[in-house]
Design a protein around this motif. Structure first.
Motif, mmCIF file in Angstrom:
data_model
loop_
_atom_site.group_PDB
_atom_site.id
_atom_site.type_symbol
_atom_site.label_atom_id
_atom_site.label_comp_id
_atom_site.label_asym_id
_atom_site.label_seq_id
_atom_site.Cartn_x
_atom_site.Cartn_y
_atom_site.Cartn_z
ATOM 1 N N LEU A 24 0.829 -1.208 0.000
ATOM 2 C CA LEU A 24 0.000 0.000 0.000
ATOM 3 C C LEU A 24 0.860 1.253 0.000
ATOM 4 O O LEU A 24 0.583 2.207 -0.748
ATOM 5 N N ILE A 25 1.907 1.274 0.820
ATOM 6 C CA ILE A 25 2.797 2.442 0.846
ATOM 7 C C ILE A 25 3.449 2.642 -0.512
ATOM 8 O O ILE A 25 3.521 3.771 -1.026
ATOM 9 N N ALA A 26 3.915 1.552 -1.119
ATOM 10 C CA ALA A 26 4.543 1.657 -2.438
ATOM 11 C C ALA A 26 3.553 2.167 -3.486
ATOM 12 O O ALA A 26 3.889 3.009 -4.326
ATOM 13 N N GLY A 35 0.324 11.502 -13.038
ATOM 14 C CA GLY A 35 -0.584 12.598 -13.347
ATOM 15 C C GLY A 35 -0.115 13.372 -14.561
ATOM 16 O O GLY A 35 0.777 12.928 -15.287
ATOM 17 N N SER A 36 -0.736 14.526 -14.793
ATOM 18 C CA SER A 36 -0.357 15.345 -15.941
ATOM 19 C C SER A 36 1.091 15.798 -15.845
ATOM 20 O O SER A 36 1.756 16.014 -16.858
ATOM 21 N N VAL A 37 1.598 15.963 -14.625
ATOM 22 C CA VAL A 37 3.018 16.235 -14.379
ATOM 23 C C VAL A 37 3.603 15.004 -13.706
ATOM 24 O O VAL A 37 3.294 14.713 -12.551
ATOM 25 N N SER A 38 4.436 14.261 -14.424
ATOM 26 C CA SER A 38 5.001 13.029 -13.883
ATOM 27 C C SER A 38 6.169 13.346 -12.959
ATOM 28 O O SER A 38 7.030 14.171 -13.280
ATOM 29 N N ILE A 39 6.178 12.710 -11.804
ATOM 30 C CA ILE A 39 7.233 12.919 -10.804
ATOM 31 C C ILE A 39 7.773 11.552 -10.410
ATOM 32 O O ILE A 39 7.002 10.630 -10.103
ATOM 33 N N SER A 40 9.079 11.399 -10.392
ATOM 34 C CA SER A 40 9.686 10.098 -10.100
ATOM 35 C C SER A 40 9.418 9.690 -8.661
ATOM 36 O O SER A 40 9.226 10.527 -7.770
ATOM 37 N N ALA A 41 9.429 8.373 -8.447
ATOM 38 C CA ALA A 41 9.159 7.848 -7.107
ATOM 39 C C ALA A 41 10.208 8.320 -6.106
ATOM 40 O O ALA A 41 9.884 8.591 -4.939
ATOM 41 N N SER A 42 11.466 8.416 -6.542
ATOM 42 C CA SER A 42 12.520 8.870 -5.632
ATOM 43 C C SER A 42 12.297 10.313 -5.207
ATOM 44 O O SER A 42 12.507 10.663 -4.038
ATOM 45 N N THR A 43 11.834 11.157 -6.137
ATOM 46 C CA THR A 43 11.539 12.549 -5.792
ATOM 47 C C THR A 43 10.357 12.637 -4.852
ATOM 48 O O THR A 43 10.361 13.416 -3.888
#
Length: 349
Positions: A24-26, A35-43
């Protein structure tokens, strides 16, 4: 509905719960990055740990991305998890006390009452209580529906589970008709906001709104888990449960009231979302058997997982628009309902 107390998965309960929590956390981190602005998991992870003061590293991201993660997407993902958990645990409890495998959180007219309250707030009273106006009115509507169902059941002497469900269906029809009437009498230019809310959505999630569904889930789920042995007995029938020491009528009404409060809290902040409460308990039973001491917590976690996943799909299926999540769960739920009817074709409800 036939229940069995023999587990089908031989993993210890703590292992199953901790594994689902990690998944669930992952999944929440993935949902925040989509979303419309993709953000990396590390960020995403760096922003969350920075905001929680768990990391002393200097920010390497823009203020805009930080606001997207912390102010918009993370509250939405957490709300999805809370609502999914509420709907799933309510569905499991209702399927026990009504002995109806097709029972779900919206069975007793609670969602129709919540929708009526939201319609009145959006089209007639205005935001008189600020941003909490719609959730408060929706919750009041859910409570009104619950009291109305209990009043109708008492008036018609509907003391057994089947007749109580019929009272809920009748109240749902009445409240839905009243909701449609208020839409007709309201400002047609604002009707699109009502329609979007009635289709289910999580786009209005805010940090200051998450405490209420969280506390409601914590208290309601704690009670249901505490009474899990009673739920195990109720699935065997009223007479058997009574011989096992369960105060059948009082316990059933108590569970229905608790479930109505839980459903009202979920619907008040997310609109009407189907499927989760209907199917998740069945999936859990297929995996671990019919012991409600395991069904309730695992249903909550799996419901949270499925609704977070559905929210991800709703945001990527027709970018940059967000599809109302109730459409996705309704489509999946309808198909699953038909398959369930075929599987249970020899069972008389």
């Amino acid at each position: 509905m036939k229940g069995t107390l023999n587990s089908k998965v031989n993993l210890p309960m703590p292992v199953m719960v901790s594994s689902l929590c990690l998944v669930l956390i992952a999944l929440i981190i993935i949902a925040v990055g989509v979303g419309s602005v993709s953000i990396s998991a590390s960020t995403v992870w760096s922003i969350i740990t920075h905001k929680l003061s768990l990391s002393s590293s200097l920010p390497t991201w823009s203020i805009g991305r930080e606001n997207i993660v912390w102010e918009v997407r993370l509250p939405r993902a957490i709300l999805a998890a809370l609502v999914g958990a509420i709907l799933a645990i309510v569905g499991a409890a209702l399927q026990s006390v009504t002995r109806n495998p097709l029972a779900d959180p919206h069975l007793l007219g609670v969602s129709s009452g919540a929708a009526l309250g939201a319609i009145i707030a959006l089209l007639h009273t205005g935001m008189i209580l600020g941003l909490l106006t719609v959730p408060i009115f929706a919750f009041i509507g859910a409570l009104f529906a619950m009291l109305l169902v209990l009043g109708v059941a008492n008036f018609s002497m509907a003391n057994n589970a089947g007749r109580l469900v019929l009272a809920g269906v009748a109240v749902a029809f009445i409240l839905t008709a009243l909701g449609n009437l208020f839409i007709f009498l309201g400002d047609h230019r604002a009707s699109h906001t009502v329609i979007f809310w009635m289709l289910g959505g999580l786009g209005l999630a805010q940090w200051n709104q998450l405490l209420f569904p969280f506390i409601t889930l914590l208290l309601g789920a704690s009670y249901l888990v505490y009474k899990a042995k009673f739920l195990n007995a109720m699935i065997l029938g009223d007479e058997t449960a009574s011989t096992l020491g369960v105060p059948v009528q009082r316990f059933r009404l108590t569970v229905i009231v608790v479930c109505a409060l839980l459903t009202g809290a979920a619907v008040a902040f997310s609109g009407v979302i189907g499927f989760v409460g209907l199917m998740v308990p069945h999936i859990v039973r297929l995996l671990i058997g019919g012991d409600y001491r395991k069904i309730l917590p695992l249903s909550a976690l799996l419901g949270a997982l499925l609704l977070v996943l559905a929210d991800i799909v709703a945001r990527v299926i027709i970018p940059p628009e967000d599809m109302p999540i109730g459409i996705l769960t309704g489509l999946a739920g309808g198909i699953a309902f038909i398959l369930l009817m075929r599987q249970r074709r020899n069972v008389v409800f």
